[in-house]
Write a protein that holds these residues in place. Structure first.
Motif, PDB file in Angstrom:
ATOM      1  N   HIS A   5       0.837  -1.208   0.000  1.00 23.21           N
ATOM      2  CA  HIS A   5       0.000   0.000   0.000  1.00 23.21           C
ATOM      3  C   HIS A   5       0.867   1.252   0.000  1.00 23.21           C
ATOM      4  CE1 HIS A   5      -3.403   2.578   0.798  1.00 23.21           C
ATOM      5  NE2 HIS A   5      -2.765   3.084   1.850  1.00 23.21           N
ATOM      6  N   ARG A   6       1.937   1.252   0.786  1.00 26.47           N
ATOM      7  CA  ARG A   6       2.827   2.406   0.812  1.00 26.47           C
ATOM      8  C   ARG A   6       3.515   2.603  -0.527  1.00 26.47           C
ATOM      9  NH1 ARG A   6       5.847   1.699   6.724  1.00 26.47           N
ATOM     10  NH2 ARG A   6       4.016   2.274   8.011  1.00 26.47           N
ATOM     11  N   GLN A   7       3.929   1.507  -1.151  1.00 27.88           N
ATOM     12  CA  GLN A   7       4.565   1.614  -2.465  1.00 27.88           C
ATOM     13  C   GLN A   7       3.595   2.193  -3.489  1.00 27.88           C
ATOM     14  OE1 GLN A   7       5.953  -2.344  -3.270  1.00 27.88           O
ATOM     15  NE2 GLN A   7       7.820  -2.115  -2.036  1.00 27.88           N
ATOM     16  N   GLU A   8       2.335   1.767  -3.428  1.00 28.50           N
ATOM     17  CA  GLU A   8       1.339   2.301  -4.349  1.00 28.50           C
ATOM     18  C   GLU A   8       1.111   3.788  -4.105  1.00 28.50           C
ATOM     19  OE1 GLU A   8      -2.111  -0.062  -3.852  1.00 28.50           O
ATOM     20  OE2 GLU A   8      -1.291  -1.829  -4.892  1.00 28.50           O
ATOM     21  N   MET A   9       1.118   4.185  -2.837  1.00 29.87           N
ATOM     22  CA  MET A   9       0.939   5.596  -2.517  1.00 29.87           C
ATOM     23  C   MET A   9       2.104   6.425  -3.045  1.00 29.87           C
ATOM     24  SD  MET A   9      -1.890   6.314  -0.973  1.00 29.87           S
ATOM     25  CE  MET A   9      -1.464   7.868  -0.222  1.00 29.87           C
ATOM     26  N   VAL A  10       3.327   5.914  -2.905  1.00 23.56           N
ATOM     27  CA  VAL A  10       4.502   6.631  -3.390  1.00 23.56           C
ATOM     28  C   VAL A  10       4.449   6.776  -4.904  1.00 23.56           C
ATOM     29  CG1 VAL A  10       7.008   6.520  -3.648  1.00 23.56           C
ATOM     30  CG2 VAL A  10       5.956   5.984  -1.441  1.00 23.56           C
ATOM     31  N   VAL A  11       4.102   5.692  -5.590  1.00 27.67           N
ATOM     32  CA  VAL A  11       3.998   5.738  -7.054  1.00 27.67           C
ATOM     33  C   VAL A  11       2.916   6.718  -7.485  1.00 27.67           C
ATOM     34  CG1 VAL A  11       3.427   4.408  -9.117  1.00 27.67           C
ATOM     35  CG2 VAL A  11       4.892   3.410  -7.346  1.00 27.67           C
ATOM     36  N   ALA A  12       1.770   6.680  -6.787  1.00 19.80           N
ATOM     37  CA  ALA A  12       0.680   7.602  -7.119  1.00 19.80           C
ATOM     38  C   ALA A  12       1.101   9.054  -6.918  1.00 19.80           C
ATOM     39  CB  ALA A  12      -0.547   7.273  -6.271  1.00 19.80           C
ATOM     40  N   LEU A  13       1.790   9.337  -5.826  1.00 20.33           N
ATOM     41  CA  LEU A  13       2.244  10.700  -5.568  1.00 20.33           C
ATOM     42  C   LEU A  13       3.256  11.163  -6.608  1.00 20.33           C
ATOM     43  CD1 LEU A  13       2.616  10.644  -1.673  1.00 20.33           C
ATOM     44  CD2 LEU A  13       0.883  11.838  -3.023  1.00 20.33           C
ATOM     45  N   LEU A  14       4.112  10.264  -7.060  1.00 19.78           N
ATOM     46  CA  LEU A  14       5.085  10.624  -8.086  1.00 19.78           C
ATOM     47  C   LEU A  14       4.394  10.990  -9.401  1.00 19.78           C
ATOM     48  CD1 LEU A  14       7.919   7.977  -7.490  1.00 19.78           C
ATOM     49  CD2 LEU A  14       7.974  10.430  -6.981  1.00 19.78           C
ATOM     50  N   PHE A  15       3.314  10.271  -9.719  1.00 20.66           N
ATOM     51  CA  PHE A  15       2.578  10.587 -10.942  1.00 20.66           C
ATOM     52  C   PHE A  15       1.802  11.898 -10.810  1.00 20.66           C
ATOM     53  CE2 PHE A  15       3.031   6.013 -12.027  1.00 20.66           C
ATOM     54  CZ  PHE A  15       3.471   6.170 -13.336  1.00 20.66           C
ATOM     55  N   VAL A  16       1.287  12.166  -9.605  1.00 21.45           N
ATOM     56  CA  VAL A  16       0.477  13.371  -9.398  1.00 21.45           C
ATOM     57  C   VAL A  16       1.343  14.608  -9.213  1.00 21.45           C
ATOM     58  CG1 VAL A  16      -1.179  14.462  -7.828  1.00 21.45           C
ATOM     59  CG2 VAL A  16      -1.440  12.053  -8.450  1.00 21.45           C
ATOM     60  N   LEU A  17       2.573  14.440  -8.734  1.00 21.00           N
ATOM     61  CA  LEU A  17       3.435  15.567  -8.391  1.00 21.00           C
ATOM     62  C   LEU A  17       3.654  16.549  -9.541  1.00 21.00           C
ATOM     63  CD1 LEU A  17       5.156  16.895  -6.220  1.00 21.00           C
ATOM     64  CD2 LEU A  17       7.089  15.470  -6.969  1.00 21.00           C
ATOM     65  N   PRO A  18       3.936  16.110 -10.780  1.00 21.89           N
ATOM     66  CA  PRO A  18       4.112  17.105 -11.860  1.00 21.89           C
ATOM     67  C   PRO A  18       2.890  17.990 -12.065  1.00 21.89           C
ATOM     68  CG  PRO A  18       4.931  14.955 -12.534  1.00 21.89           C
ATOM     69  CD  PRO A  18       4.222  14.747 -11.248  1.00 21.89           C
ATOM     70  N   PHE A  19       1.694  17.387 -12.013  1.00 23.94           N
ATOM     71  CA  PHE A  19       0.485  18.196 -12.175  1.00 23.94           C
ATOM     72  C   PHE A  19       0.335  19.187 -11.037  1.00 23.94           C
ATOM     73  CE2 PHE A  19      -3.914  18.760 -10.768  1.00 23.94           C
ATOM     74  CZ  PHE A  19      -4.429  19.435 -11.869  1.00 23.94           C
ATOM     75  N   VAL A  20       0.596  18.741  -9.802  1.00 25.62           N
ATOM     76  CA  VAL A  20       0.461  19.627  -8.648  1.00 25.62           C
ATOM     77  C   VAL A  20       1.430  20.793  -8.754  1.00 25.62           C
ATOM     78  CG1 VAL A  20       0.730  19.775  -6.144  1.00 25.62           C
ATOM     79  CG2 VAL A  20      -0.398  17.781  -7.163  1.00 25.62           C
ATOM     80  N   LEU A  21       2.659  20.513  -9.171  1.00 26.33           N
ATOM     81  CA  LEU A  21       3.653  21.587  -9.317  1.00 26.33           C
ATOM     82  C   LEU A  21       3.231  22.587 -10.385  1.00 26.33           C
ATOM     83  CD1 LEU A  21       6.990  19.575  -9.009  1.00 26.33           C
ATOM     84  CD2 LEU A  21       5.942  21.075  -7.299  1.00 26.33           C
ATOM     85  N   ILE A  22       2.814  22.066 -11.542  1.00 23.76           N
ATOM     86  CA  ILE A  22       2.399  22.950 -12.638  1.00 23.76           C
ATOM     87  C   ILE A  22       1.159  23.749 -12.239  1.00 23.76           C
ATOM     88  CG2 ILE A  22       1.522  23.003 -15.000  1.00 23.76           C
ATOM     89  CD1 ILE A  22       3.257  20.555 -15.572  1.00 23.76           C
ATOM     90  N   TYR A  23       0.198  23.088 -11.592  1.00 20.89           N
ATOM     91  CA  TYR A  23      -1.020  23.760 -11.145  1.00 20.89           C
ATOM     92  C   TYR A  23      -0.692  24.849 -10.127  1.00 20.89           C
ATOM     93  CZ  TYR A  23      -5.790  24.298  -9.368  1.00 20.89           C
ATOM     94  OH  TYR A  23      -7.012  24.797  -8.983  1.00 20.89           O
ATOM     95  N   GLY A  24       0.224  24.554  -9.222  1.00 18.77           N
ATOM     96  CA  GLY A  24       0.590  25.544  -8.215  1.00 18.77           C
ATOM     97  C   GLY A  24       1.294  26.742  -8.818  1.00 18.77           C
ATOM     98  N   VAL A  25       2.209  26.487  -9.774  1.00 15.26           N
ATOM     99  CA  VAL A  25       2.989  27.577 -10.369  1.00 15.26           C
ATOM    100  C   VAL A  25       2.131  28.432 -11.303  1.00 15.26           C
ATOM    101  CG1 VAL A  25       4.903  28.099 -11.937  1.00 15.26           C
ATOM    102  CG2 VAL A  25       5.181  26.367 -10.149  1.00 15.26           C
ATOM    103  N   LEU A  26       1.270  27.797 -12.090  1.00 15.57           N
ATOM    104  CA  LEU A  26       0.510  28.512 -13.118  1.00 15.57           C
ATOM    105  C   LEU A  26      -0.838  29.033 -12.645  1.00 15.57           C
ATOM    106  CD1 LEU A  26       1.224  26.311 -16.270  1.00 15.57           C
ATOM    107  CD2 LEU A  26       2.420  28.355 -15.480  1.00 15.57           C
ATOM    108  N   PHE A  27      -1.364  28.518 -11.532  1.00 10.71           N
ATOM    109  CA  PHE A  27      -2.683  28.961 -11.088  1.00 10.71           C
ATOM    110  C   PHE A  27      -2.693  29.450  -9.637  1.00 10.71           C
ATOM    111  CE2 PHE A  27      -6.836  28.149  -9.133  1.00 10.71           C
ATOM    112  CZ  PHE A  27      -7.634  28.950  -9.954  1.00 10.71           C
ATOM    113  N   LEU A  28      -2.265  28.601  -8.694  1.00  9.07           N
ATOM    114  CA  LEU A  28      -2.379  28.962  -7.282  1.00  9.07           C
ATOM    115  C   LEU A  28      -1.517  30.172  -6.927  1.00  9.07           C
ATOM    116  CD1 LEU A  28      -2.468  25.450  -5.556  1.00  9.07           C
ATOM    117  CD2 LEU A  28      -4.379  26.965  -6.099  1.00  9.07           C
TER     118      LEU A  28
END
Length: 292
Positions: A5-28
């Protein structure tokens, strides 16, 4: 299992991280900066002093601001529902065609949507030209003389709304056509066996099943038309901008022409709140209507 479960969470966060960074820089971050600037007297470029809510107090006492709010609301009334209904009607007619005929008609309606706004402006400015515009023939028959549509105050906003509906309804047609194609033909065949009329089929079958698409189209149109700027700015060139000014145009005027970045940011925050509130309210109301 815990390790997996932890490995899946880490993989999921790695996939989501680029979107979160781009969303934060360009919108938030820009949104945070806009809100902060609205409490300062900053120019368009450069820092300013903190002045609290003075910009908002000035905004609520500003006659031109309320004029832009009324014009924006008027434009929304002229475009959102008519654009949605026209898109639905045309999509239902196009859905009855087959093969190359359907593709050709759909392409004809969708073609204006891919045109840049400057091209749309040139086309309709030429068509409404007082000296040689072809749209002056029906206007002359109605009013008895050639009429400068985009220089006549009471005709300006309806004319721009008409151009906007012509320009953007192709996208709505495409969305409605996708919704109509998702309806199983077995339902219509069963209704035909019961000798249901076309109106009954539309009211009892088609309309309820495409209601989610209708809610989506209405919400998209509301957001787009609240942010109207390009058409109004282009068609008002050479005329008086104040009576026809919309909110984004007023923001542009304050920021880029008067160099009042803080005050423009306050108006931007007001528009941002209006878009968010009305979009959420409309979507919730439409979704509740669809669940009944």
């Amino acid at each position: 299992m815990l390790r997996n479960h932890r490995q899946e969470m880490v993989v999921a966060l790695l996939f989501v991280l680029p979107f979160v960074l781009i969303y934060g820089v360009l919108f938030l971050w820009p949104t945070f900066q806009m809100v902060y600037l609205s409490f300062t007297d900053a120019p368009l470029i450069g820092p300013g002093e903190w002045i609290g809510i003075e910009n908002y107090v000035e905004m609520f006492d500003d006659r031109r601001f309320w004029t832009s709010v009324r014009n924006t609301a008027y434009f929304v009334v002229l475009t959102v529902i008519p654009n949605t209904l026209i898109g639905l009607v045309i999509a239902m007619m196009v859905s009855r065609l087959k093969g190359w005929q359907q593709s050709l008609i759909l392409a004809m309606f969708f073609l204006p949507y891919i045109l840049p706004v400057t091209v749309v402006y040139r086309i309709w400015n030429w068509m409404f030209n007082v000296q040689f515009g072809i749209m002056q023939y029906p206007l002359t028959w109605i009013f008895g003389k050639a009429t400068p549509v985009f220089r006549t105050q009471w005709m300006f906003m309806p004319a721009v709304a008409f151009v906007t509906v012509w320009w953007t309804c192709g996208f709505n047609i495409l969305l409605f056509l996708s919704g109509l194609r998702s309806i199983s033909t077995d339902i219509y065949e069963a209704a035909a066996l019961d000798n249901a009329s076309r109106w009954t089929i539309f009211r009892r079958i088609t309309w309820p099943l495409i209601w989610p698409v209708t809610a989506l189209v209405l919400t998209i149109q509301l957001i787009l038309q609240l942010k109207i700027f390009d058409q109004v700015y282009l068609f008002v060139q050479g005329g008086r901008p104040d009576p026809s000014m919309v909110m984004v145009q007023y923001i542009y005027s304050q920021a880029f022409q008067k160099n009042e970045g803080g005050y423009a940011a306050a108006i931007s925050v007001a528009l941002f709140v209006i878009v968010i509130v009305f979009s959420i309210l409309q979507f919730q109301v439409l979704r509740g209507r669809g669940q009944k």
